[in-house]
Write a protein that holds these residues in place. Structure first.
Motif, short mmCIF file in Angstrom:
data_model
loop_
_atom_site.label_atom_id
_atom_site.label_comp_id
_atom_site.label_asym_id
_atom_site.label_seq_id
_atom_site.Cartn_x
_atom_site.Cartn_y
_atom_site.Cartn_z
N ARG A 31 0.82 -1.22 0.00
CA ARG A 31 0.00 0.00 0.00
C ARG A 31 0.86 1.26 0.00
O ARG A 31 0.38 2.33 0.31
CB ARG A 31 -0.93 -0.01 1.22
N PHE A 34 7.76 4.12 1.79
CA PHE A 34 8.23 5.46 2.11
C PHE A 34 9.74 5.46 2.30
O PHE A 34 10.31 4.55 2.90
CB PHE A 34 7.58 5.96 3.41
N THR A 49 7.32 8.80 -1.54
CA THR A 49 6.39 7.69 -1.42
C THR A 49 6.25 7.04 -2.79
O THR A 49 6.07 7.74 -3.79
CB THR A 49 5.01 8.14 -0.94
N PRO A 91 4.03 0.04 5.13
CA PRO A 91 2.86 -0.18 5.98
C PRO A 91 2.39 -1.62 5.87
O PRO A 91 2.17 -2.12 4.78
CB PRO A 91 1.80 0.76 5.40
N GLY A 95 -5.03 -3.16 9.80
CA GLY A 95 -6.21 -2.33 9.96
C GLY A 95 -5.87 -0.85 9.94
O GLY A 95 -6.68 -0.04 9.52
N SER A 96 -4.66 -0.51 10.38
CA SER A 96 -4.33 0.90 10.47
C SER A 96 -3.15 1.29 9.59
O SER A 96 -2.87 2.47 9.46
CB SER A 96 -3.99 1.25 11.93
N TYR A 97 -2.47 0.31 8.98
CA TYR A 97 -1.39 0.59 8.03
C TYR A 97 -0.30 1.46 8.61
O TYR A 97 0.16 2.40 7.97
CB TYR A 97 -1.94 1.23 6.75
N ILE A 98 0.11 1.16 9.82
CA ILE A 98 1.22 1.89 10.41
C ILE A 98 2.51 1.45 9.74
O ILE A 98 2.79 0.25 9.66
CB ILE A 98 1.32 1.62 11.92
N PRO A 99 3.31 2.39 9.24
CA PRO A 99 4.56 2.00 8.58
C PRO A 99 5.53 1.37 9.56
O PRO A 99 5.74 1.86 10.66
CB PRO A 99 5.11 3.33 8.06
N PHE A 101 9.41 0.53 10.00
CA PHE A 101 10.66 1.04 9.48
C PHE A 101 11.74 -0.02 9.47
O PHE A 101 11.84 -0.84 10.39
CB PHE A 101 11.14 2.23 10.33
#
Lengths: 111, 115
Positions: A31, A34, A49, A91, A95-99, A101
């Motif tokens: 999705r 970055f 991105t 990500p 459910g929240s697509y937190i990247p 790292f």
């Protein structure tokens, strides 16, 4: 298991010596990917991105590319001011697509 | 300058103490994220708030808590501090929560040293 791996961990270049940094990832249904630059003791600074395989983006001496399995950050004719840690983030669906790292590549460019 | 502000820049405290870190997001950004960065762990996501409500949790310890206020600034509370909590703590903000990921803009960080 979803993962993001960066290589090499550290890279030393002479000024003007072009090279590439790698970010490989394992995630189904990418999705976005970055790229950030981080100077010592400072917050990461957003660079690019990328959303789909084949996409490329450029900014000054930096060009980011994306395939289905990895991304490259190409640095053309680097200068000492390009010295920094370069982070990539992917990500992962939760459910929240937190990247998440990667550990980063520490780049040092010698004059 | 990302537009995200964090205070204080540096914090030195003792084990067992409690501290509060503060973050003001970019103007117009509704989401705030907190990260911890240490040499051995890299950048670790702790928690996200969107418009005052908790949205996502990462590797946040039970001794840590956060909140986002009506004016959208956020505070990260760290209690019963241990030596291993020494790290850089970053706040990031993003414009909105969509069906996909948002670009995050990071603050300058707070360096916490626990002695």
């Amino acid at each position: 298991e979803d993962q993001v791996t960066q290589s090499p961990e550290a890279l030393r270049l002479q000024e003007g010596e072009s090279s590439s940094l790698n970010c490989s990832y394992t995630v189904s249904g990418l999705r976005g990917l970055f790229w950030y630059r981080q100077d010592p003791g400072k917050g990461p600074e957003f660079l690019f991105t990328l959303y789909s395989a084949g996409e490329e983006k450029e900014k000054e001496r930096l060009k980011a590319t994306l395939t289905k399995k990895e991304s490259f950050l190409h640095i053309t004719a680097p200068k000492p001011e390009d010295s920094a840690t370069y982070l990539c983030a992917v990500p992962f669906s939760g459910g929240s697509y937190i990247p998440t790292f990667g550990r980063g590549t520490s780049l040092i460019v010698h004059p | 300058d990302s537009g995200v502000t964090q205070t204080p820049k540096h914090l030195i405290t003792a084990t067992g103490q409690r501290v509060t870190l503060r973050c003001s997001p970019r103007s117009g950004d509704l989401s705030v994220y907190w990260y911890q960065q240490s040499l051995d762990q890299g950048l670790q996501f702790l928690i996200q708030y969107y418009n005052g409500e908790e949205r996502a949790k990462g590797n946040i310890l039970e001794r840590f808590s956060a909140q986002q206020f009506p004016d959208l600034h956020s505070e990260l509370n760290l209690s019963s501090l241990e030596l291993g909590d020494s790290a850089l703590y970053f706040c990031a903000s993003s414009p909105h929560v969509t069906a996909g990921p948002d670009t995050q803009y990071f603050g300058p960080g707070t360096r916490l040293t626990v002695l």
